[in-house]
Design a protein around this motif. Structure first.
Motif, mmCIF file in Angstrom:
data_model
loop_
_atom_site.group_PDB
_atom_site.id
_atom_site.type_symbol
_atom_site.label_atom_id
_atom_site.label_comp_id
_atom_site.label_asym_id
_atom_site.label_seq_id
_atom_site.Cartn_x
_atom_site.Cartn_y
_atom_site.Cartn_z
ATOM 1 N N GLU A 120 42.004 46.033 43.727
ATOM 2 C CA GLU A 120 43.091 46.097 44.715
ATOM 3 C C GLU A 120 43.243 47.533 45.193
ATOM 4 N N ASN B 245 35.437 43.158 45.904
ATOM 5 C CA ASN B 245 36.413 42.103 46.222
ATOM 6 C C ASN B 245 37.581 42.053 45.250
ATOM 7 N N SER B 246 37.321 42.412 43.980
ATOM 8 C CA SER B 246 38.362 42.213 42.977
ATOM 9 C C SER B 246 39.293 43.417 42.796
ATOM 10 N N LEU C 22 42.221 31.982 46.514
ATOM 11 C CA LEU C 22 41.448 32.935 45.728
ATOM 12 C C LEU C 22 41.505 32.531 44.261
ATOM 13 N N SER D 228 38.649 36.479 41.997
ATOM 14 C CA SER D 228 38.570 36.967 43.388
ATOM 15 C C SER D 228 37.482 36.259 44.191
#
Lengths: 310, 123
Positions: free
Chosen positions: A283, A280-281, B97, B101
Motif C-alpha cells: 500500500e 500490487n500488494s 480483491l 491482492s
C-alpha cells in the motif's frame, strides 16, 4: 514486534507460494512468450543478414573485402558496425521477455486469474520501448551469462586474472541484488500506469515502505535462482587448473547450461510474478494510469465486454 | 469469507470498494427473461456454453471455479463467457480483491430461465 516480524516472513512465503502456483497454472503462456522471444531474436538476425546480403548482391561495386576488410584496423571498425545486428536482435528478444511482466499483471489484475500468450503482444505494443529501456537498468545482469562459458585454457594456472574474474563475479552478484531490490517494481509499475519516470518514483516509494520484505524476498530468490549458477562459476574458476583436460569440465559445462535454462525459463517468470505481486500488494501512493488504453488488460475488461445489465 | 478457488484458497478482503458495493446492490438473479435477439439462440443452446450457464444459474463463479467444475481450459471458458456477456445472458456479479491482492471477477447468470421471442418475416 514478534508479530510484525512473522508477518513479513509470511509475506515473503506468500510471494513465492502464490507466484509458483500461478506459474504452474500459466506455464504455457510464459513458455510460449519466451520461445517467441528467442524466435524473434533469430528472425531479426536473419532479416538483417538478409538485407546485408541483398545489398551486397545488388551492388556490383561492393567487394567481399568491403564486408570483411583485409586491414586489421578496418576490420575492427566493420565488426563494430556488425555488432548492431545482435544488439538489435537482443533488444527485441528482451522486449518480448519483459512482456512476461504484462502476463503477470494480467493474472493479478484482470480478475480472471489466468493469462494467455496472445496478451503478450498487447503489452509489447503498449510498452515495448519502456521495457527495452528498463532492460538497461534491471536486466543486463540477468541476461549476461556467467563466466562459466568464458573460462579458457589460458586460465589453467592460478593468476591474478582468476582472482580478478572472481572479484568481478562477486561484485556483479551484489550489484544485481541491489538493483533488483531497488528497481524490481519499475517494470510492474510501468505496466500498470504507463509512465517511465513515475515507475522509478513508485519503485523508490515501495523500497521506502517495504525494504525488509524486498530484501528477504529477493534474497531468497537469489539463493534459489541466481546463486547456483554463480557458485558453479566460482567453483569452475577455482578448480579449472585441476580439472582441465578431464571429463569433469564437460559435466560442469552441461550443468551450467541446465542452470541457465532453469534461470531463464523458471527464474525469469517467477521474477515477473513476484515483482508484480509485491507491486500490487504494497500500500503506497500510486500514480494514475496515463490513459486506460495504456493498459491492455483494461481494454479487454472495459471495452470488449459489456458488464451485463438488462 | 473463504472461497475455494481450485488449487488455492483466496480469502476475500472485507474492505469492499464503492464500485463493488454498487454491484452487490444489484439483484442477484431474476426468475425468467425473454431474449429477442436471434443470435442469442445458438449461444444458449451451445453445449459448452449451456453447461457454463447452468453452473452460473446455481451460483456465482470465477473462471478458475468454472475450470474445476467443467474441466475446460480457462481460455476456452473466457471465450464462452465473453459470448454470454455479449448477449446479456450472464453478467459480472462482483469484482473483489482477495487477501493476496489478486483481483477476482465473479460471473452470474442474469435469470433462472430464458425464453425466446423471435419473429421471422419474409417481407
Amino acid at each position: 514486534m514478534i508479530e510484525a516480524k512473522s508477518t513479513k516472513v509470511s509475506e515473503t512465503k506468500t510471494d513465492f507460494k502464490i507466484s509458483w502456483q500461478f506459474l504452474k497454472a500459466n506455464y504455457k503462456s510464459f513458455l510460449a512468450t519466451e520461445l517467441f522471444a528467442f524466435l524473434a531474436f533469430i528472425v531479426v538476425i536473419s532479416i538483417m543478414m538478409g538485407i546485408l546480403v541483398l545489398i551486397f548482391v545488388l551492388s556490383p561495386e561492393l567487394a567481399l573485402s568491403d564486408l570483411i576488410p583485409d586491414r586489421a584496423e578496418d576490420r575492427e571498425i566493420t565488426f563494430r558496425v556488425w555488432l548492431i545486428i545482435p544488439i538489435l536482435a537482443y533488444l527485441t528478444m528482451v522486449g518480448f521477455l519483459y512482456c512476461q511482466f504484462g502476463l503477470a499483471y494480467d493474472i493479478f489484475t484482470s480478475g480472471d486469474m489466468f493469462t494467455e500468450f496472445r496478451k503478450a503482444f498487447s503489452y509489447f505494443k503498449a510498452h515495448w520501448w519502456k521495457y527495452i529501456l528498463l532492460t538497461f537498468v534491471t536486466g543486463f545482469s540477468f541476461f549476461i551469462p556467467d563466466n562459466i562459458t568464458h573460462v579458457r585454457a589460458e586460465t589453467s594456472h592460478w593468476s591474478s586474472s582468476n582472482a580478478l574474474l572472481i572479484t568481478f563475479e562477486v561484485i556483479r552478484f551484489l550489484i544485481f541484488f541491489v538493483i533488483l531490490v531497488v528497481f524490481s517494481s519499475t517494470i510492474p509499475s510501468v505496466t500498470a500506469q504507463g509512465n517511465l519516470k513515475n515507475s522509478f518514483k513508485e519503485s523508490i516509494r515501495i523500497v521506502k515502505k517495504e525494504w525488509k520484505r524486498l530484501v528477504k524476498t529477493w534474497g531468497i530468490y537469489f539463493l534459489i535462482f541466481i546463486a547456483p549458477s554463480f557458485v558453479l562459476s566460482i567453483v569452475l574458476q577455482l578448480t579449472y587448473p585441476v580439472l582441465v583436460g578431464t571429463a569433469w569440465i564437460t559435466v560442469i559445462r552441461v550443468i551450467a547450461i541446465i542452470l541457465q535454462i532453469y534461470k531463464l525459463f523458471v527464474g525469469f517468470p517467477m521474477l515477473a510474478l513476484i515483482a508484480t505481486r509485491i507491486y500490487n500488494s504494497v500500500e503506497f501512493e500510486r500514480f494514475k494510469p496515463l490513459t486506460k488504453y495504456e493498459n491492455p488488460s483494461k481494454i479487454d475488461n472495459e471495452d470488449k465486454i459489456r458488464v451485463g445489465s438488462i | 469469507m473463504k472461497i475455494k478457488s481450485g488449487w488455492v484458497q483466496f480469502r476475500v478482503v472485507k474492505k469492499v470498494s464503492q464500485k463493488d458495493k454498487q454491484k452487490e446492490e444489484k439483484p442477484q438473479l431474476i426468475e425468467e427473461i425473454t431474449l429477442t435477439d436471434p443470435c442469442a439462440v445458438p449461444i444458449v443452446f451451445h453445449e459448452k456454453k449451456g453447461q457454463i450457464l447452468k453452473l452460473l444459474i446455481k451460483k456465482e463463479m470465477t473462471i478458475i471455479d468454472l475450470k474445476h467444475a467443467t474441466g475446460m481450459n480457462p481460455g476456452t471458458i473466457k471465450r464462452h463467457l465473453d459470448d454470454l456477456l455479449l448477449y446479456d445472458i450472464i453478467r459480472i456479479s462482483k469484482e473483489q480483491l482477495s487477501e493476496y491482492s489478486i483481483m477476482m471477477k465473479y460471473y452470474r447468470a442474469v435469470a433462472k430461465r430464458f425464453n425466446f421471442n423471435i419473429t421471422w418475416s419474409g417481407n
